[in-house]
Write a protein that holds these residues in place. Structure first.
Motif, PDB file in Angstrom:
ATOM      1  N   PHE B 107      41.618  18.030  81.237  1.00  0.00           N
ATOM      2  CA  PHE B 107      42.402  16.787  81.292  1.00  0.00           C
ATOM      3  C   PHE B 107      41.606  15.680  80.589  1.00  0.00           C
ATOM      4  CE2 PHE B 107      44.044  18.428  85.621  1.00  0.00           C
ATOM      5  CZ  PHE B 107      45.044  19.151  85.014  1.00  0.00           C
ATOM      6  N   GLU B 108      40.301  15.650  80.901  1.00  0.00           N
ATOM      7  CA  GLU B 108      39.399  14.670  80.286  1.00  0.00           C
ATOM      8  C   GLU B 108      38.025  15.322  80.076  1.00  0.00           C
ATOM      9  OE1 GLU B 108      41.032  10.592  82.521  1.00  0.00           O
ATOM     10  OE2 GLU B 108      39.191  11.546  83.201  1.00  0.00           O
ATOM     11  N   VAL B 109      37.345  14.937  78.997  1.00  0.00           N
ATOM     12  CA  VAL B 109      35.938  15.298  78.777  1.00  0.00           C
ATOM     13  C   VAL B 109      35.200  14.013  78.472  1.00  0.00           C
ATOM     14  CG1 VAL B 109      34.365  16.855  77.575  1.00  0.00           C
ATOM     15  CG2 VAL B 109      36.813  17.246  77.426  1.00  0.00           C
ATOM     16  N   ALA B 110      33.980  13.878  79.010  1.00  0.00           N
ATOM     17  CA  ALA B 110      33.202  12.666  78.744  1.00  0.00           C
ATOM     18  C   ALA B 110      32.090  12.959  77.751  1.00  0.00           C
ATOM     19  CB  ALA B 110      32.627  12.111  80.038  1.00  0.00           C
ATOM     20  N   ALA B 111      31.625  11.878  77.098  1.00  0.00           N
ATOM     21  CA  ALA B 111      30.588  11.986  76.076  1.00  0.00           C
ATOM     22  C   ALA B 111      29.278  12.535  76.646  1.00  0.00           C
ATOM     23  CB  ALA B 111      30.352  10.622  75.434  1.00  0.00           C
ATOM     24  N   ASN B 112      29.112  12.462  77.975  1.00  0.00           N
ATOM     25  CA  ASN B 112      27.905  13.025  78.594  1.00  0.00           C
ATOM     26  C   ASN B 112      28.122  14.474  79.042  1.00  0.00           C
ATOM     27  OD1 ASN B 112      29.607  12.746  80.747  1.00  0.00           O
ATOM     28  ND2 ASN B 112      28.152  11.686  82.067  1.00  0.00           N
ATOM     29  N   GLY B 113      29.284  15.054  78.717  1.00  0.00           N
ATOM     30  CA  GLY B 113      29.538  16.453  79.061  1.00  0.00           C
ATOM     31  C   GLY B 113      30.230  16.664  80.391  1.00  0.00           C
ATOM     32  N   ARG B 159      33.433   7.919  79.993  1.00  0.00           N
ATOM     33  CA  ARG B 159      33.279   8.462  81.346  1.00  0.00           C
ATOM     34  C   ARG B 159      34.640   8.973  81.801  1.00  0.00           C
ATOM     35  NH1 ARG B 159      28.899   8.573  80.455  1.00  0.00           N
ATOM     36  NH2 ARG B 159      27.051   7.606  81.377  1.00  0.00           N
ATOM     37  N   CYS B 160      34.675  10.099  82.513  1.00  0.00           N
ATOM     38  CA  CYS B 160      35.943  10.598  83.048  1.00  0.00           C
ATOM     39  C   CYS B 160      36.457   9.650  84.121  1.00  0.00           C
ATOM     40  CB  CYS B 160      35.760  11.985  83.654  1.00  0.00           C
ATOM     41  SG  CYS B 160      35.403  13.272  82.442  1.00  0.00           S
ATOM     42  N   THR B 161      37.781   9.506  84.193  1.00  0.00           N
ATOM     43  CA  THR B 161      38.375   8.689  85.258  1.00  0.00           C
ATOM     44  C   THR B 161      38.873   9.577  86.398  1.00  0.00           C
ATOM     45  OG1 THR B 161      40.591   8.777  84.294  1.00  0.00           O
ATOM     46  CG2 THR B 161      39.144   7.007  83.534  1.00  0.00           C
ATOM     47  N   LEU B 162      39.103  10.859  86.116  1.00  0.00           N
ATOM     48  CA  LEU B 162      39.624  11.788  87.127  1.00  0.00           C
ATOM     49  C   LEU B 162      38.464  12.434  87.891  1.00  0.00           C
ATOM     50  CD1 LEU B 162      42.311  13.503  84.875  1.00  0.00           C
ATOM     51  CD2 LEU B 162      42.752  11.930  86.776  1.00  0.00           C
ATOM     52  N   PRO B 163      38.752  12.980  89.085  1.00  0.00           N
ATOM     53  CA  PRO B 163      37.699  13.710  89.819  1.00  0.00           C
ATOM     54  C   PRO B 163      37.138  14.844  88.952  1.00  0.00           C
ATOM     55  CG  PRO B 163      39.613  13.334  91.222  1.00  0.00           C
ATOM     56  CD  PRO B 163      40.010  12.920  89.843  1.00  0.00           C
ATOM     57  N   LEU B 164      35.840  15.029  89.019  1.00  0.00           N
ATOM     58  CA  LEU B 164      35.175  15.967  88.107  1.00  0.00           C
ATOM     59  C   LEU B 164      35.277  17.406  88.580  1.00  0.00           C
ATOM     60  CD1 LEU B 164      31.905  13.992  87.294  1.00  0.00           C
ATOM     61  CD2 LEU B 164      34.037  14.109  85.972  1.00  0.00           C
ATOM     62  N   THR B 165      35.291  18.310  87.604  1.00  0.00           N
ATOM     63  CA  THR B 165      35.125  19.742  87.859  1.00  0.00           C
ATOM     64  C   THR B 165      33.640  20.076  87.901  1.00  0.00           C
ATOM     65  OG1 THR B 165      37.170  20.117  86.650  1.00  0.00           O
ATOM     66  CG2 THR B 165      35.742  22.049  87.019  1.00  0.00           C
ATOM     67  N   ALA B 166      32.897  19.562  86.931  1.00  0.00           N
ATOM     68  CA  ALA B 166      31.449  19.749  86.919  1.00  0.00           C
ATOM     69  C   ALA B 166      30.843  18.643  86.057  1.00  0.00           C
ATOM     70  CB  ALA B 166      31.066  21.111  86.347  1.00  0.00           C
ATOM     71  N   ILE B 167      29.583  18.302  86.356  1.00  0.00           N
ATOM     72  CA  ILE B 167      28.917  17.237  85.615  1.00  0.00           C
ATOM     73  C   ILE B 167      28.115  17.831  84.457  1.00  0.00           C
ATOM     74  CG2 ILE B 167      28.800  15.633  87.553  1.00  0.00           C
ATOM     75  CD1 ILE B 167      25.880  16.476  87.963  1.00  0.00           C
ATOM     76  N   ASN B 168      28.100  17.099  83.333  1.00  0.00           N
ATOM     77  CA  ASN B 168      27.161  17.379  82.258  1.00  0.00           C
ATOM     78  C   ASN B 168      27.135  18.858  81.853  1.00  0.00           C
ATOM     79  OD1 ASN B 168      25.212  16.839  80.423  1.00  0.00           O
ATOM     80  ND2 ASN B 168      23.540  16.588  81.891  1.00  0.00           N
ATOM     81  N   CYS B 169      28.336  19.442  81.714  1.00  0.00           N
ATOM     82  CA  CYS B 169      28.405  20.890  81.517  1.00  0.00           C
ATOM     83  C   CYS B 169      28.919  21.297  80.129  1.00  0.00           C
ATOM     84  CB  CYS B 169      29.309  21.509  82.593  1.00  0.00           C
ATOM     85  SG  CYS B 169      31.021  20.953  82.509  1.00  0.00           S
ATOM     86  N   VAL B 170      29.646  20.426  79.453  1.00  0.00           N
ATOM     87  CA  VAL B 170      30.323  20.826  78.210  1.00  0.00           C
ATOM     88  C   VAL B 170      29.365  20.714  77.024  1.00  0.00           C
ATOM     89  CG1 VAL B 170      32.258  20.338  76.650  1.00  0.00           C
ATOM     90  CG2 VAL B 170      32.554  20.082  79.119  1.00  0.00           C
ATOM     91  N   ASP B 171      29.336  21.750  76.183  1.00  0.00           N
ATOM     92  CA  ASP B 171      28.497  21.748  74.993  1.00  0.00           C
ATOM     93  C   ASP B 171      29.287  21.400  73.728  1.00  0.00           C
ATOM     94  OD1 ASP B 171      25.930  22.863  76.108  1.00  0.00           O
ATOM     95  OD2 ASP B 171      27.359  24.391  76.752  1.00  0.00           O
ATOM     96  N   ARG B 172      30.535  21.870  73.668  1.00  0.00           N
ATOM     97  CA  ARG B 172      31.295  21.714  72.425  1.00  0.00           C
ATOM     98  C   ARG B 172      32.775  21.505  72.768  1.00  0.00           C
ATOM     99  NH1 ARG B 172      30.239  25.225  67.006  1.00  0.00           N
ATOM    100  NH2 ARG B 172      28.742  23.538  66.764  1.00  0.00           N
ATOM    101  N   ILE B 173      33.439  20.650  71.980  1.00  0.00           N
ATOM    102  CA  ILE B 173      34.864  20.364  72.172  1.00  0.00           C
ATOM    103  C   ILE B 173      35.617  20.760  70.903  1.00  0.00           C
ATOM    104  CG2 ILE B 173      36.583  18.630  72.825  1.00  0.00           C
ATOM    105  CD1 ILE B 173      34.222  16.839  73.742  1.00  0.00           C
ATOM    106  N   TYR B 174      36.634  21.594  71.056  1.00  0.00           N
ATOM    107  CA  TYR B 174      37.503  21.980  69.939  1.00  0.00           C
ATOM    108  C   TYR B 174      38.850  21.303  70.160  1.00  0.00           C
ATOM    109  CZ  TYR B 174      34.200  25.922  70.116  1.00  0.00           C
ATOM    110  OH  TYR B 174      33.075  26.697  70.191  1.00  0.00           O
TER     111      TYR B 174
END
Lengths: 230, 219
Positions: B107-113, B159-174
Motif C-alpha cells: 500500500f505504501e513504501v517509505a524511503a527508509n524501507g 514515512r508510511c502513514t498506514l500501520p507497518l508490516t515491517a520496519i526498514n525491510c525493503v531493498d528494491r522497489i519495482y
C-alpha cells in the motif's frame, strides 16, 4: 501387545465438545480442513466457541458454517480475506477476531504441543502486532514473548489413519494439522482412509498416535472437499 | 511477442532479479505473476508458505489435485525435487534466513524501507497472513507496485502513514515507472521505464529521490 483402538463415530465424538470450548481447526484453504467434523459441530449447535484456525475458509464452507450459525464468539487467525462474512461479522462487532502473524500462530501452537510455555521473537517489532506484548531483552537484543497457544480440542483432517491414531497428510493438506494435533487436550481426527495397524510404514507416520485421542473414518467425501470453482 | 504494457514490463524487470540457485517466495497478486517472465530452465526453488518448496506451473481445474494449492489458493503442480511440510516448518524456513528473495505488494513504501501492506484502518483489515515474517526475514525484499495509487497519489513516501508490516525491510522497489533502491544513503533511482522521464518519476514520488548523474538504463 495390540495397540489401542481409537476409532469412533462422528456424532458421538463431537458430543464431547461443550459450549464455550476452544477448538483448533486444521486447514489452509480447502486442503486439510475437517469439513465433516465441522458440519457435525454445526448440527449439534455448541455455542460460544473460540476457533483457532489459519484462515476462516471461504464463504459457504467450513468455519463459515459455524460463523453463519452464530456459534463462534472469538476467532484467532492469521487471515480472513477470502471470507467476506467473517470480515462483516468482525466489523459489526458480532465476533472478536485476534490476528496473529501466520508463522507465529503456527509456532505458538507448536510450542504448546511441545510442552513449552512460549518463545521469544523479533517478529512484529515496530508494528501494531507488537503493541501490548511483553518485551524481553536477551543478549542485548529486544524481543517479544509469544505465549504457547493451547486448546481444549483439535479437529484434524488426515489422509490416512490407523485405528491407533497414527496419521498421514496429503501434499499441502498438512499445513496446521500435525501442529494442532499436538496442542489440544483432546484431538479428534477424521481420515479419508482408516487402514489396519501396520499398514502405515512407521517411518512415514507424520503425527504419532499418542497425540491423537479419537479417529473417525469418513464416508465418501462430500463435494466441499473437491476442487473449488471460482 | 506483442508490445508489453507498463505493468508487464514491470513484472518482466522484477523477474530479471530472480537468479539461478535462489529460494524465492512471491506474494499473492502481482508478485506471483512475475513467474510468467522467469525462464522455465532457470534453477530456482519457489516456496509457498502453505507448505511447499518447489512450486511448479499452475494447473487447470480438470488436472488439479484438490490437496495441492499455493498460499493464494491457486491449483499448482510440484516440480521434481519438491517437498511438503507443515506451517511451523514453512515459517522456520522463512525466519531462519533460507529465503534469498521475496517479492511483495505494497500500500505504501517509505524511503527508509518501511513497508505497509496489510491494513487500511476502517477500510481493509483482513489479517496479516505471512507478510510480516516474509518482509522481516527474507534476505532481499522487493516490492512490486504501481508508482501511484488509483487517485494518482504517490505510494513511495518519506514515512508510511498506514500501520507497518515491517520496519526498514525493503531493498528494491519495482514500479510501472521506475526501479528504485533503498540504501543507507536513501532512495536512489536506478532504472526508468521506457517513455517515462526523470521528472515524471520525481513528481510521482512522495520522498526525496537521488538521481544518479550517469544515464539511467530503461526497461
Amino acid at each position: 501387545m495390540p495397540m489401542p483402538d481409537k476409532t469412533t463415530d462422528m456424532a458421538g465424538v463431537i458430543t464431547l465438545i461443550p459450549d464455550g470450548a476452544s477448538i483448533m481447526v486444521g486447514g489452509f484453504g480447502v486442503p486439510g480442513s475437517p469439513f465433516c467434523l465441522i458440519e457435525e459441530l454445526v448440527r449439534q449447535g455448541q455455542k460460544n466457541l473460540t476457533i483457532i484456525k489459519n484462515d476462516s475458509n471461504e464463504a459457504g464452507m467450513g468455519v463459515d458454517w459455524l460463523l453463519q450459525s452464530g456459534q463462534v464468539k472469538k476467532l484467532i487467525t492469521s487471515h480472513i480475506g477470502l471470507n467476506p462474512n467473517a470480515v462483516r461479522l468482525m466489523n459489526e462487532g458480532l465476533i472478536e477476531v485476534e490476528f496473529v502473524a501466520q508463522g507465529i500462530l503456527a509456532e505458538r501452537i507448536r510450542v504448546a504441543g511441545a510442552g513449552l510455555m512460549g518463545f521469544v521473537t523479533d517478529i512484529g517489532m515496530g508494528t501494531p502486532l507488537a503493541e501490548g506484548k511483553q518485551r524481553v531483552t536477551f543478549e542485548g537484543k529486544e524481543g517479544i514473548f509469544e505465549p504457547a497457544l493451547k486448546a481444549d480440542f483439535a479437529l484434524v483432517h488426515a489422509d490416512t489413519a490407523d485405528p491407533f491414531g497414527n496419521l498421514t497428510f496429503n501434499a499441502t493438506a498438512r499445513n496446521f494439522n500435525p501442529l494442532i494435533a499436538m496442542a489440544a487436550r483432546c484431538t479428534i481426527a477424521e481420515a479419508e482412509r482408516v487402514v489396519p495397524l501396520g499398514k502405515i510404514d512407521p517411518g512415514h507416520v507424520q503425527t504419532p498416535a499418542p497425540f491423537v485421542d479419537h479417529v473417525v473414518a469418513l464416508p465418501d467425501l462430500p463435494e466441499v472437499y473437491g476442487i473449488v470453482e471460482r | 511477442m506483442a508490445l508489453l504494457n507498463a505493468k508487464e514490463r514491470m513484472l518482466r524487470r522484477a523477474a530479471k532479479d530472480i537468479e539461478a540457485g535462489m529460494t524465492v517466495n512471491l506474494g499473492i497478486g502481482l508478485p506471483t505473476q512475475v513467474m510468467t517472465y522467469v525462464s522455465k530452465d532457470l534453477p530456482v526453488c519457489l516456496h509457498s508458505e502453505n507448505g511447499i518448496a518447489g512450486v511448479g506451473a499452475l494447473v487447470t481445474k480438470d488436472k488439479a489435485d484438490r490437496n495441492l494449492i499455493d498460499a493464494g489458493g491457486a491449483y499448482i503442480s510440484p516440480v521434481p525435487g519438491a517437498s511438503y511440510f507443515d506451517s511451523a516448518v514453512s515459517f522456520a524456513l522463512v525466519r531462519s534466513g533460507r529465503l534469498d528473495l521475496t517479492l511483495l505488494g505494497a500500500f505504501e513504501v517509505a524511503a527508509n524501507g518501511d513497508l505497509a501492506n496489510w491494513i487500511i484502518p476502517g477500510r481493509f483489515a483482513a489479517g496479516v497472513g505471512g507478510a510480516i515474517e516474509l518482509a522481516q526475514k527474507a534476505r532481499k525484499v522487493g516490492v512490486i507496485t504501481t508508482h501511484t495509487d488509483k487517485h494518482g497519489n504517490p505510494k513511495i513516501l518519506e514515512r508510511c502513514t498506514l500501520p507497518l508490516t515491517a520496519i526498514n525491510c525493503v531493498d528494491r522497489i519495482y514500479t510501472d515507472m521506475a526501479v528504485c533502491d533503498i540504501t543507507s544513503e536513501g532512495l536512489i533511482l536506478k532504472e526508468i521505464a521506457e517513455g517515462v522521464s526523470v521528472e515524471d518519476v520525481v513528481n510521482a514520488t512522495g520522498a526525496d529521490l537521488t538521481i544518479p548523474s550517469a544515464p539511467l538504463p530503461t526497461f
